[in-house]
Scaffold this active site. Structure first.
Site, PDB file in Angstrom:
ATOM      1  CE  LYS A  37      -3.872  -0.038   2.394  1.00  0.00           C
ATOM      2  NZ  LYS A  37      -5.001  -0.133   1.463  1.00  0.00           N
TER       3      LYS A  37
HETATM    4  C1  LIG Z   1      -6.243  -1.314  -3.878  1.00  0.00           C
HETATM    5  C2  LIG Z   1      -6.847  -2.060  -2.740  1.00  0.00           C
HETATM    6  N1  LIG Z   1      -7.326  -3.297  -2.949  1.00  0.00           N
HETATM    7  C3  LIG Z   1      -7.876  -4.017  -1.956  1.00  0.00           C
HETATM    8  C4  LIG Z   1      -8.001  -3.512  -0.675  1.00  0.00           C
HETATM    9  C5  LIG Z   1      -8.609  -4.352   0.420  1.00  0.00           C
HETATM   10  O1  LIG Z   1      -7.633  -4.799   1.318  1.00  0.00           O
HETATM   11  P1  LIG Z   1      -7.950  -5.090   2.833  1.00  0.00           P
HETATM   12  O2  LIG Z   1      -9.047  -6.049   2.864  1.00  0.00           O
HETATM   13  O3  LIG Z   1      -6.698  -5.644   3.392  1.00  0.00           O
HETATM   14  O4  LIG Z   1      -8.342  -3.789   3.449  1.00  0.00           O
HETATM   15  C6  LIG Z   1      -7.545  -2.217  -0.416  1.00  0.00           C
HETATM   16  C7  LIG Z   1      -7.683  -1.626   0.908  1.00  0.00           C
HETATM   17  O5  LIG Z   1      -6.871  -1.745   1.742  1.00  0.00           O
HETATM   18  C8  LIG Z   1      -6.938  -1.480  -1.463  1.00  0.00           C
HETATM   19  O6  LIG Z   1      -6.472  -0.246  -1.246  1.00  0.00           O
END
Ligand SMILES: Cc1ncc(COP(=O)(O)O)c(C=O)c1O
Length: 319
Positions: free
Chosen positions: A161
């Site tokens: 991220k």
């Molecule tokens: C691009 C992206 N995909 C998927 C997710 C979902 O991930 P998570 O379930 O770990 O929050 C997120 C959010 O964190 C994201 O920013």
């Protein structure tokens, strides 16, 4: 989605101490602000009125992922994932939160100077914000495939991220909203379905639950992993990770997004075509109900996913 400015008196963790949000500021020349060299997380805490407790959902997994992701940019976050959970719980207590909360950990290259070369000056913060649902979704969302492609691992790794990488999501969301959709769907460079702008995607096709594999440039979501486990164990569904074609979105029974912010968000329209007759489908409903029970500690077999804020100490959790 509600977008009020957070209260400046919120207690946050910044420069290794608890301070008011209004005091947690950075220099305009900060490397991360200029070049996107930060790594963030999104974590939720769920309050349950009956149990009078706030449960941090999969805090350990989120902090472990954060530390791993920081490694991509060589940002050092000294505390362990366990210690970070403890700081997060203490933030809730100091803010006296009795509500659902979203936590935003952010680690970043902190030197304030001109020049793209990164050095070893790193910093991190954790900001907790009272937070309701990102989407109010009783009728489901309208999603649309956008013209922007999902960033490739060979450019900026989407599985971490990384702040700068989210320009990709900002552009996609802007295009989707301007085209009358609620949420964007990204394709990979080679045209397979990747994910939403801030969430992973699931498709129900011929009774099976499909989701793109982690090698299709998705963020390796913790909600995604949780839903795969819950669907398999509790709903006895076959869960398949495989590449998904765009046209499968038009032919499937159900689509839903998952993620920390969006939670479980049904999609009832894609590219101006109804999904499953335009109704929230039975699998989506079951998954959403399960997720609500798990996150509010109503399913004891998953309580190890939760970090209770008001009846917990570090010692208890590690024992
Ligand atoms: C691009 C992206 N995909 C998927 C997710 C979902 O991930 P998570 O379930 O770990 O929050 C997120 C959010 O964190 C994201 O920013």
């Amino acid at each position: 989605m509600k977008a009020e400015a957070p209260n400046p008196n919120l207690i946050v963790w910044f420069q290794n101490r608890f301070v008011r949000l209004a005091e947690a500021n950075v220099n305009i020349l900060t490397h991360a602000l200029n070049y996107g060299t930060g790594v963030f997380e999104g974590i939720r805490g769920y309050y349950d009125e009956k149990q009078r407790d706030l449960f941090i959902f999969r805090g350990l997994e989120h902090y472990e992922r954060w530390k791993r992701n920081c490694g991509v940019l060589r940002i050092n976050v000294p505390p362990s994932a366990l210690e970070l959970c403890d700081i997060t719980a203490e933030l809730c207590r100091r803010n006296n939160f009795h509500t659902d909360v979203y936590f935003r950990p952010l680690a970043y290259k902190s030197s304030a100077r001109i020049g793209v070369a990164a050095d070893d000056n790193d910093a991190y913060a954790i900001v907790p914000v009272p937070f309701g649902h990102y989407y109010e979704t009783p009728k489901g969302l309208k999603a649309g495939v956008v013209s922007w492609r999902r960033i490739d691992d060979t450019a900026i790794p989407g599985r971490a991220k990384i702040c700068g990488a989210y320009v990709n999501s900002v552009l996609a969301t802007d295009e989707a909203r301007r085209n009358g959709h609620d949420e964007a769907i990204f394709l990979t460079q080679d045209g397979h379905v990747a994910e939403g702008a801030t969430c992973n995607i699931f498709v129900v096709r011929n009774g099976k639950l499909l989701t793109p594999p982690v090698t299709d440039n998705i963020l390796e979501g913790i909600t995604r992993a949780s839903i795969m486990e819950l669907a398999h164990k509790e709903l006895k569904m076959e869960v398949v990770e495989r590449s998904i074609d765009r046209s499968e979105l038009y032919m499937c029974e159900e689509i839903f997004f998952v993620g920390t912010a969006v939670e479980i968000a049904p999609v009832t329209e894609v590219d101006h075509r109804l999904v499953g007759g335009g109704q929230v489908g039975p699998v989506t409903q079951k998954v959403r109900a399960l997720f609500q029970d798990v996150t509010r500690n109503r399913m004891p077999s998953y309580s190890q996913w939760l970090w209770p804020v008001y009846r917990n100490s570090l010692i208890e959790k590690t024992a």
